[in-house]
Design a protein around this motif. Structure first.
Motif, short mmCIF file in Angstrom:
data_model
loop_
_atom_site.label_atom_id
_atom_site.label_comp_id
_atom_site.label_asym_id
_atom_site.label_seq_id
_atom_site.Cartn_x
_atom_site.Cartn_y
_atom_site.Cartn_z
N GLU A 52 0.82 -1.21 0.00
CA GLU A 52 0.00 0.00 0.00
C GLU A 52 0.85 1.26 0.00
O GLU A 52 0.51 2.25 -0.67
CB GLU A 52 -0.93 0.00 1.21
N SER A 117 -2.13 -9.36 -1.08
CA SER A 117 -2.64 -8.04 -1.43
C SER A 117 -2.48 -7.78 -2.92
O SER A 117 -3.43 -7.40 -3.61
CB SER A 117 -1.90 -6.96 -0.63
N TRP A 127 -7.56 0.91 -4.98
CA TRP A 127 -6.50 1.93 -4.96
C TRP A 127 -6.49 2.78 -6.23
O TRP A 127 -6.09 3.95 -6.18
CB TRP A 127 -5.13 1.28 -4.74
#
Length: 206
Positions: A52, A117, A127
């Motif tokens: 992330e 992820s 995202w």
């Protein structure tokens, strides 16, 4: 509440809605806890956070200079996707559950967190739409707001996955199924309401 505090709270609730939803990262946490105990939770979360963090850097580097020209389209897309995710989360909450029956070798929990992820298509969808919109808005307000938003987001990840790992290592569930579904449903409602307010604010500014 000041801007940083609001960003922290929004980041936490939105992050919690994603962490609670059954998916590859949750499974990686449960599998890791069977061999590593509760420490699998923060390890998986750390691997997840690295991916992330990379996304945030790419978003900022890629759109910072043209933020003013693309902020409205991204915000509109982000608001719509927030509402859709909210609807799906609310619908999913009716039958959602946390299974501790995760067979198979866990491997390295840090790697499992990153791979689970990166291999999740919903992660990229989130995202590239919602995440980029929120980061962009925070960036316009200042780097401190971006840090506060991500801190809240990661606090929810580390907190929830650690609790799941603790429960799984003991062969129990961290939350009674009824309460888990209620919290997940509440997150879905929050996402829908936040998405609507986000769209209304964007349209009024536009």
């Amino acid at each position: 509440m000041d801007g940083a505090g609001t960003a922290l709270l929004i980041g936490f609730v939105i992050g919690l809605s994603g962490a609670l939803a059954p998916g590859p990262t949750l499974i990686a946490t449960i599998r890791g806890s069977l061999s590593e105990g509760w420490t699998a939770g923060p390890k998986v979360s750390a691997g997840h956070a690295v991916i992330e963090a990379g996304m945030v850097v790419v978003i900022i580097a890629g759109i910072a200079e043209i933020a003013e020209t693309i902020s409205v389209p991204i915000a509109i897309i982000g608001g719509v996707v927030l509402i859709l995710f909210g609807v799906l989360t609310l619908k999913e909450s009716a039958n959602a559950g946390i299974s501790t029956d995760a067979a198979g070798p866990a491997g390295n929990s840090y790697v499992a967190g990153a791979v689970s992820s990166a291999a999740n298509p919903y992660f990229w969808l989130w995202w590239l739409t919602v995440g980029s919109s929120l980061v962009l808005e925070a960036l316009i307000a200042g780097p401190v707001i971006v840090i506060a938003f991500m801190a809240g987001h990661w606090f929810s990840d580390f907190g929830w996955f650690t609790l799941v790992a603790v429960g799984s290592a003991r062969g129990t569930s961290v939350l009674p199924l009824r309460y888990y579904r209620i919290i997940l449903g509440a997150c879905g409602v929050f996402l829908m309401l936040f998405g609507v307010s986000y769209l209304l604010k964007t349209v009024s500014v536009w």
